[in-house]
Design a protein around this motif. Structure first.
Motif, PDB file in Angstrom:
ATOM      1  N   UNK A 131      -0.417   4.655  -3.177  1.00  0.00           N
ATOM      2  CA  UNK A 131      -0.350   4.569  -4.578  1.00  0.00           C
ATOM      3  C   UNK A 131       0.644   3.354  -4.928  1.00  0.00           C
ATOM      4  N   UNK A 132       0.257   2.142  -4.608  1.00  0.00           N
ATOM      5  CA  UNK A 132       0.875   0.794  -4.771  1.00  0.00           C
ATOM      6  C   UNK A 132      -0.090   0.163  -5.945  1.00  0.00           C
ATOM      7  N   UNK A 133      -1.379   0.403  -6.085  1.00  0.00           N
ATOM      8  CA  UNK A 133      -2.042  -0.441  -6.946  1.00  0.00           C
ATOM      9  C   UNK A 133      -2.682   0.461  -8.198  1.00  0.00           C
ATOM     10  N   UNK A 134      -2.813  -0.403  -9.271  1.00  0.00           N
ATOM     11  CA  UNK A 134      -3.415   0.193 -10.478  1.00  0.00           C
ATOM     12  C   UNK A 134      -4.721   0.294 -10.594  1.00  0.00           C
ATOM     13  N   UNK A 135      -5.567  -1.009  -9.994  1.00  0.00           N
ATOM     14  CA  UNK A 135      -6.809  -0.933 -10.087  1.00  0.00           C
ATOM     15  C   UNK A 135      -7.345  -1.474  -8.984  1.00  0.00           C
ATOM     16  N   UNK A 154      -9.871   5.434   1.716  1.00  0.00           N
ATOM     17  CA  UNK A 154      -8.589   4.280   1.622  1.00  0.00           C
ATOM     18  C   UNK A 154      -8.268   3.707   0.553  1.00  0.00           C
ATOM     19  N   UNK A 155      -9.313   3.156  -0.363  1.00  0.00           N
ATOM     20  CA  UNK A 155      -9.066   2.964  -1.721  1.00  0.00           C
ATOM     21  C   UNK A 155      -8.312   4.010  -2.568  1.00  0.00           C
ATOM     22  N   UNK A 156      -8.733   5.077  -2.337  1.00  0.00           N
ATOM     23  CA  UNK A 156      -7.831   6.187  -3.226  1.00  0.00           C
ATOM     24  C   UNK A 156      -6.647   6.505  -2.644  1.00  0.00           C
ATOM     25  N   UNK A 157      -6.183   6.198  -1.439  1.00  0.00           N
ATOM     26  CA  UNK A 157      -5.061   6.174  -1.051  1.00  0.00           C
ATOM     27  C   UNK A 157      -3.778   5.277  -1.623  1.00  0.00           C
ATOM     28  N   UNK A 158      -4.801   4.007  -1.917  1.00  0.00           N
ATOM     29  CA  UNK A 158      -3.870   2.920  -2.512  1.00  0.00           C
ATOM     30  C   UNK A 158      -3.631   3.149  -3.919  1.00  0.00           C
ATOM     31  N   UNK A 159      -4.391   3.813  -4.652  1.00  0.00           N
ATOM     32  CA  UNK A 159      -4.356   3.786  -6.177  1.00  0.00           C
ATOM     33  C   UNK A 159      -3.498   4.842  -6.515  1.00  0.00           C
ATOM     34  N   UNK A 160      -2.777   4.265  -7.536  1.00  0.00           N
ATOM     35  CA  UNK A 160      -1.422   5.126  -8.206  1.00  0.00           C
ATOM     36  C   UNK A 160      -2.507   6.263  -9.071  1.00  0.00           C
ATOM     37  N   UNK A 161      -1.667   7.358  -9.310  1.00  0.00           N
ATOM     38  CA  UNK A 161      -2.427   8.581  -9.853  1.00  0.00           C
ATOM     39  C   UNK A 161      -2.987   8.245 -11.251  1.00  0.00           C
ATOM     40  N   UNK A 162      -4.280   8.505 -11.528  1.00  0.00           N
ATOM     41  CA  UNK A 162      -4.650   7.878 -12.924  1.00  0.00           C
ATOM     42  C   UNK A 162      -5.691   6.431 -12.646  1.00  0.00           C
ATOM     43  N   UNK A 163      -5.408   5.760 -11.282  1.00  0.00           N
ATOM     44  CA  UNK A 163      -5.934   4.307 -11.269  1.00  0.00           C
ATOM     45  C   UNK A 163      -7.156   4.434 -11.322  1.00  0.00           C
ATOM     46  N   UNK A 202     -28.418  -4.235 -12.604  1.00  0.00           N
ATOM     47  CA  UNK A 202     -26.873  -5.051 -12.435  1.00  0.00           C
ATOM     48  C   UNK A 202     -25.974  -4.030 -13.059  1.00  0.00           C
ATOM     49  N   UNK A 203     -25.457  -3.030 -12.418  1.00  0.00           N
ATOM     50  CA  UNK A 203     -24.415  -2.319 -12.807  1.00  0.00           C
ATOM     51  C   UNK A 203     -23.106  -2.174 -12.484  1.00  0.00           C
ATOM     52  N   UNK A 204     -22.174  -1.613 -13.219  1.00  0.00           N
ATOM     53  CA  UNK A 204     -20.800  -1.203 -12.740  1.00  0.00           C
ATOM     54  C   UNK A 204     -20.540   0.007 -13.100  1.00  0.00           C
ATOM     55  N   UNK A 205     -19.995   0.941 -11.931  1.00  0.00           N
ATOM     56  CA  UNK A 205     -19.512   2.288 -12.098  1.00  0.00           C
ATOM     57  C   UNK A 205     -18.020   2.141 -11.879  1.00  0.00           C
ATOM     58  N   UNK A 206     -17.543   3.114 -12.656  1.00  0.00           N
ATOM     59  CA  UNK A 206     -15.978   3.236 -12.871  1.00  0.00           C
ATOM     60  C   UNK A 206     -15.544   4.589 -12.463  1.00  0.00           C
ATOM     61  N   UNK A 207     -14.653   4.758 -11.482  1.00  0.00           N
ATOM     62  CA  UNK A 207     -14.342   6.142 -11.123  1.00  0.00           C
ATOM     63  C   UNK A 207     -12.587   6.295 -11.174  1.00  0.00           C
ATOM     64  N   UNK A 208     -12.141   7.295 -11.157  1.00  0.00           N
ATOM     65  CA  UNK A 208     -10.792   7.505 -11.319  1.00  0.00           C
ATOM     66  C   UNK A 208     -10.227   8.430 -10.297  1.00  0.00           C
ATOM     67  N   UNK A 209      -8.940   8.151  -9.960  1.00  0.00           N
ATOM     68  CA  UNK A 209      -8.242   9.034  -9.133  1.00  0.00           C
ATOM     69  C   UNK A 209      -7.460  10.136  -9.921  1.00  0.00           C
ATOM     70  N   UNK A 210      -7.617  11.377 -10.045  1.00  0.00           N
ATOM     71  CA  UNK A 210      -7.169  12.225 -11.110  1.00  0.00           C
ATOM     72  C   UNK A 210      -5.970  12.748 -10.064  1.00  0.00           C
TER      73      UNK A 210
END
Length: 210
Positions: A131-135, A154-163, A202-210
């Motif tokens: 939980x050390x990264x915003x995005x 692993x990406x989810x582990x690094x993201x802050x809550x709401x990242x 050509x797409x971008x998908x955005x997901x959040x860590x709730x």
């Protein structure tokens, strides 16, 4: 007709090569080799897949802490670093030292001081705190990783809550997945889908860590 026929032959050959690569990549996953770094960082590539798409998709702001999975030579890293400066920074992660060497040359040329290269395997343990990264984002990299769900965890582990995590894909990539496939991977890793930008090709998908 003498002009059209050679062009048709070239198109057929390119399609044939693309199909062969697609078949190979289905059974053998490996990162884009470092020797194609210059092509990945070319102007045509940036026109097809503009770095600003990611900046806007994630709503990047000055002061944000960002990580890039599979940064390559820095095609997107530099624009992201500029978007979060002066107080933010980017952890540029790649599995190949050759790519990180090219990245270092490019950020030195641009006088970018807020990018920190990290040699690591995204499906393993990235040397960053929980939980050390915003995005976090990746561009045409996720399908190359054999353990995609493990990498996303692993990406989810690094993201802050709401990242937020963004995955950008391009149809010309032999590894190009359908958007619904990426959504399944992200759902299995515990992410919540937020939005999709761009087009089917050509797409971008955005997901959040709730």
């Amino acid at each position: 007709m003498w002009i059209e026929l050679p062009l048709l032959i070239v198109i057929v050959i390119l399609l044939y090569i693309f199909v062969i690569l697609k078949v190979i990549r289905r059974v053998w996953h490996f990162p884009a080799p470092a020797f194609i770094g210059r092509g990945l960082n070319s102007r045509p590539r940036k026109r097809i897949q503009p770095p600003r798409m990611l900046v806007e998709a994630l709503g990047l702001r000055p002061g944000a802490i960002v990580a890039e999975i599979g940064c390559g030579p820095g095609t997107f890293t530099i624009d992201v670093a500029k978007a979060v400066s002066p107080n933010g920074h980017v952890y540029a992660i790649d599995i190949q030292q050759g790519m990180l060497d090219q990245l270092q040359s490019n950020i030195d040329r641009e006088h970018i001081a807020n990018v920190y290269p990290i040699l690591a395997d995204a499906s393993g343990r990235i040397p960053l705190d929980e939980e050390s990264v915003d995005f976090i984002y990746s561009v045409t990299v996720l399908p190359e990783i054999p353990d995609r769900i493990g990498a996303l965890k692993e990406v989810r582990r690094l993201l802050k809550s709401g990242g937020l995590y963004a995955d950008a894909e391009l149809v010309f990539d032999p590894d190009w997945p359908l958007p619904r496939t990426v959504k399944k991977w992200a759902d299995a890793a515990g992410f919540s889908f937020k939005k999709q930008l761009g087009s089917f090709l050509r797409y971008v998908l955005v997901f959040s860590k709730e």
